[in-house]
Scaffold this active site. Structure first.
Site, short mmCIF file in Angstrom:
data_model
loop_
_atom_site.label_atom_id
_atom_site.label_comp_id
_atom_site.label_asym_id
_atom_site.label_seq_id
_atom_site.Cartn_x
_atom_site.Cartn_y
_atom_site.Cartn_z
N ASP A 1 44.00 46.81 30.49
CA ASP A 1 43.80 45.58 31.24
C ASP A 1 43.86 44.34 30.37
O ASP A 1 42.91 44.01 29.67
CB ASP A 1 42.45 45.65 31.95
CG ASP A 1 42.27 44.50 32.93
OD1 ASP A 1 43.26 43.81 33.21
OD2 ASP A 1 41.14 44.30 33.40
N ASP B 1 49.11 40.21 33.63
CA ASP B 1 47.99 41.13 33.83
C ASP B 1 48.51 42.56 33.99
O ASP B 1 49.12 42.89 35.00
CB ASP B 1 47.21 40.68 35.08
CG ASP B 1 46.00 41.56 35.35
OD1 ASP B 1 45.74 42.50 34.58
OD2 ASP B 1 45.30 41.27 36.34
#
Ligand code: NAG
Ligand code: NAG
Length: 416
Positions: free
Chosen positions: A104, A297
């Site tokens: 992440d 992301d």
């Protein structure tokens, strides 16, 4: 974790896409700050970032030094794809225990589920038992020497992890052939955890710019590069250090920006999106910026764009696609077709001439009988997000020393 995305091929999928649950898909952006008794005073307004770790000036530099580079090689981890998320395999503790955690780039804590569980979800690997590790050490907060530092992280889909901070040995593979050992890495040992997507990863590897992320903990020593290459087919790798530099024919780079309100995200600047030959500019819309307007992301599946600009992109797609719109497609742009070839090629234009001509797979998602544009429109105050679906089959390198993100079109399943 966060996003449910297009996994199911039944009608329920469409109810998932209702406007009220749009936020689900942005899950990996933190919406609450970590609650830290120890650092409450250093929490910035807005609560997005968190300099949770009270680092002693030279505590980390003793772990390894630049001169070790040759011997240590470049660390890497194998990555796997599960439904809509990418995970990395690494080991924690002594003796080392395997974990598989979500990659992440838009969050900053490295955590894994830990025994004893107050409340844990089912995971594939056994849950980490710190009592069996000789290197596990709870961190003590300066302000409260009698108790371990607590952390709490909540993601936008309401997934959360709560537990204590600890230092622990984290072990990677390395190009040297020897394991790459990061002693005294700060990790969250999660005793009360909940995630929304199954099968669930053991935890989350935060890679943002915050002090507690994995890359920040590495770069304080010498690694400021990492790269990954996401493939839906096979396993791939995430590389750190010199082996993570992305270069050579076809490589394009764009500047990464820091947003003062949300300084831990990697912001890129999106100039325009071309739908076929039709170039839709951000200029003239509220998204327009010269200093970063979209977060890259790895932990969110789809791409999210604010309505004002998003609707122009959708209109451009819709003006090309001649088949019938799918019923009940809610906010998504979906068509009654099983033929991906009818859709226009989409190119994302990032500033500095980084034009990414995307594969159709990056931008169109098969939901059974339909294809949907893998872009979701969000409200004007929500962040634009460049998600992992769109990043598929690009070798993507983050260089935090020169503030560049580089892209190279690559068959990621053939790379390793
Ligand atoms: C920092 O380095 C100095 C000099 O090498 C050493 O005396 C001191 O113990 C170190 N402090 C920590 C917290 O490691
Ligand atoms: C775990 O955290 C949740 C969310 O804050 C809370 O509602 C729940 O009571 C906690 N569970 C335990 C066993 O402490």
């Amino acid at each position: 974790m966060k996003n449910v995305i297009i996994v199911s091929q039944n009608q329920n999928y469409y109810s998932i896409m209702s406007p009220t649950t749009t936020m689900i898909f942005l899950s990996l952006q933190l919406i609450t700050s970590f609650l830290f008794t120890a650092i409450a005073s250093s929490s910035p307004p807005g609560g997005f970032t968190i300099d949770v770790i009270h680092r002693r000036s030279n505590s980390s530099s003793s772990r390894f030094s630049k001169t070790d580079d040759d011997q240590l090689g470049s660390p890497y981890a194998n990555t796997v794809f599960t439904t809509s998320e990418y995970r990395m395999k690494l080991q924690i503790g002594t003796p080392p225990i395997d974990i598989e955690a979500l990659i992440d780039t838009a969050s900053g804590i490295v955590w894994t589920q830990c025994l004893p569980c107050l409340s844990c979800y089912d995971q594939q690997d056994p849950i980490f038992d710190p009592s069996k590790s000789s290197t596990y050490k709870e961190k003590i907060c300066d302000q409260d020497p009698n108790n371990p530092c607590r952390y709490e992280v909540t993601y936008a889909d309401q997934s959360y992890s709560k537990g204590v901070y600890a230092t622990e040995t984290v072990t990677f593979q390395s190009t040297s052939g020897q394991p790459f050992v990061m002693a005294q890495t700060t990790i969250g040992c999660g005793h009360n955890n909940s995630v929304t997507l199954s099968p669930a990863a053991s935890g989350i590897i935060g890679l943002d710019r915050g002090a507690s992320s994995l890359i920040s903990q590495m770069s304080q020593n010498f690694f400021s590069f990492f790269s990954y290459c996401f493939s839906r087919k096979e396993t791939s790798k995430i590389n750190f250090g010199s082996n993570a530099v992305v270069s050579g024919d076809g490589t394009v780079s764009t500047t990464m920006f820091r947003n003062t309100e949300k300084p831990n995200f990697y912001y890129l600047n999106l100039d325009a999106i071309s739908v076929g030959e039709n170039r839709v500019e951000t200029m003239g819309t509220p998204l327009y910026s010269l200093e970063g307007n979209i977060i890259i992301d790895s932990g969110t599946t789809y791409t999210y764009l604010p309505d004002s600009f998003c609707s122009k992109v959708k209109d451009a797609v819709d003006s090309v696609v001649k088949v019938e719109r799918a019923a009940f497609s809610g906010d998504m742009l979906c068509y009654n077709t099983a033929d991906i070839d009818i859709f226009p090629v989409i190119t994302m234009h990032f500033s500095g001439g980084a034009d990414l001509v995307l594969d159709k797979y990056n931008m169109y998602d098969n939901t059974g009988d339909n294809y949907c544009l893998a872009i979701s429109c969000v409200g004007p105050t929500e962040d634009a997000v460049f998600g992992n679906r769109a990043q598929n089959n690009w070798l993507i390198g983050y260089d935090t020393s020169s503030e560049l993100v580089s892209f190279k079109s690559t068959d990621c399943s053939a790379l390793y």
